[in-house]
Scaffold this active site. Sequence first.
Site, short mmCIF file in Angstrom:
data_model
loop_
_atom_site.label_atom_id
_atom_site.label_comp_id
_atom_site.label_asym_id
_atom_site.label_seq_id
_atom_site.Cartn_x
_atom_site.Cartn_y
_atom_site.Cartn_z
CG ASP A 13 -0.73 -9.44 21.44
OD1 ASP A 13 0.02 -9.72 22.38
OD2 ASP A 13 -1.45 -8.42 21.42
CG ASP A 14 -3.52 -12.41 17.84
OD1 ASP A 14 -4.09 -12.15 18.91
OD2 ASP A 14 -3.56 -11.66 16.84
CG HIS A 134 -8.14 -11.28 20.96
ND1 HIS A 134 -7.09 -11.04 20.10
CD2 HIS A 134 -9.16 -11.76 20.18
CE1 HIS A 134 -7.45 -11.36 18.86
NE2 HIS A 134 -8.70 -11.79 18.89
#
Length: 315
Positions: A13-14, A134
């Site tokens: 992620d991110d 998110h």
Amino acid sequence: MPQPRMMLVVTGDDFGYCPRRNQGIVDCFLAGGISNVSLLVNASAAKEAADLAKRHNIPIGLHANLSEGIPACQSLQQVSTLINQRGFFHGKMGFRETLERGQLSMKQVELELRAQVRLFSELTGHLPHHMDGHQHVHVLPEVREVFAQVLSDLRIPYTRVPVETGLHSCPWLPAHLQRFYTQVEKDAVDSIPVFTRYGIRWPDVYLGLTTMGQNMSIPNLQRALNHVLAAGPSGAISSSASGSNQPVVTAELMVHPGYPSHPQEGGCGEGPDDFSQSADRQHELSMLSDPSLLALYSQERVQLCAFKDLLSTAV
């Protein structure tokens, strides 16, 4: 090679958060530790991340962001229910509190989600194969309906449903995290009929809440995988490619590897947060790339893959 017992999407992620997170995620992919990434299109290093994904052929999806930084939709950057007085999203808990007070416009949520998909397509040259939220915003009440509608309209096939087997048997989780994760799980369970109604898919099993940061270790990852393999497939796909009718479990492991962000470098408009500056990011990178974990995958017949691979395996 024997038929896998599990097809595991390991999603970093991110992606796009900052150059150091980007480099760590790429290094983790090249070492075989992750098989998929989720891009924050409103983050400061999103274009660099998209270019890195193209260069290294990294499967990429969209990490829809309604809680950190500045909206991608220009019409929402000045005045909207999604931002505070400083022009930033309300934050992980602030978004939830504003939603609970009934002060978020779902029309504006839809505009922002569609703007982020457009920006993703501009950066990568294609629609995302999967789209998640998110800080798990996509499973929140009201938001989940809009989110599912957007995925259905744009034919984005996969999402994430963060319901983790074994969540309630992890005494090492601090009370505040256990409370937050329990609420995430409740919201995710409530999202299942909504996502089902819109024809959205997700892997059979989700992992990642109990193995974040310092809680990521080879024994903890093995425990999580064993939970899944012991339970067996629940509505699992069958692997038609192998000619065998033995069901294969599909799973997603959510991870956050990287090199820690430097102060003042990165983020989504407000600078990097403590999570991204933490040494936990490099700890996850080390654990995921550990040869003993990769050997465990092989021993347990766990095959790493991307969401787009699940499309060709589903029946």
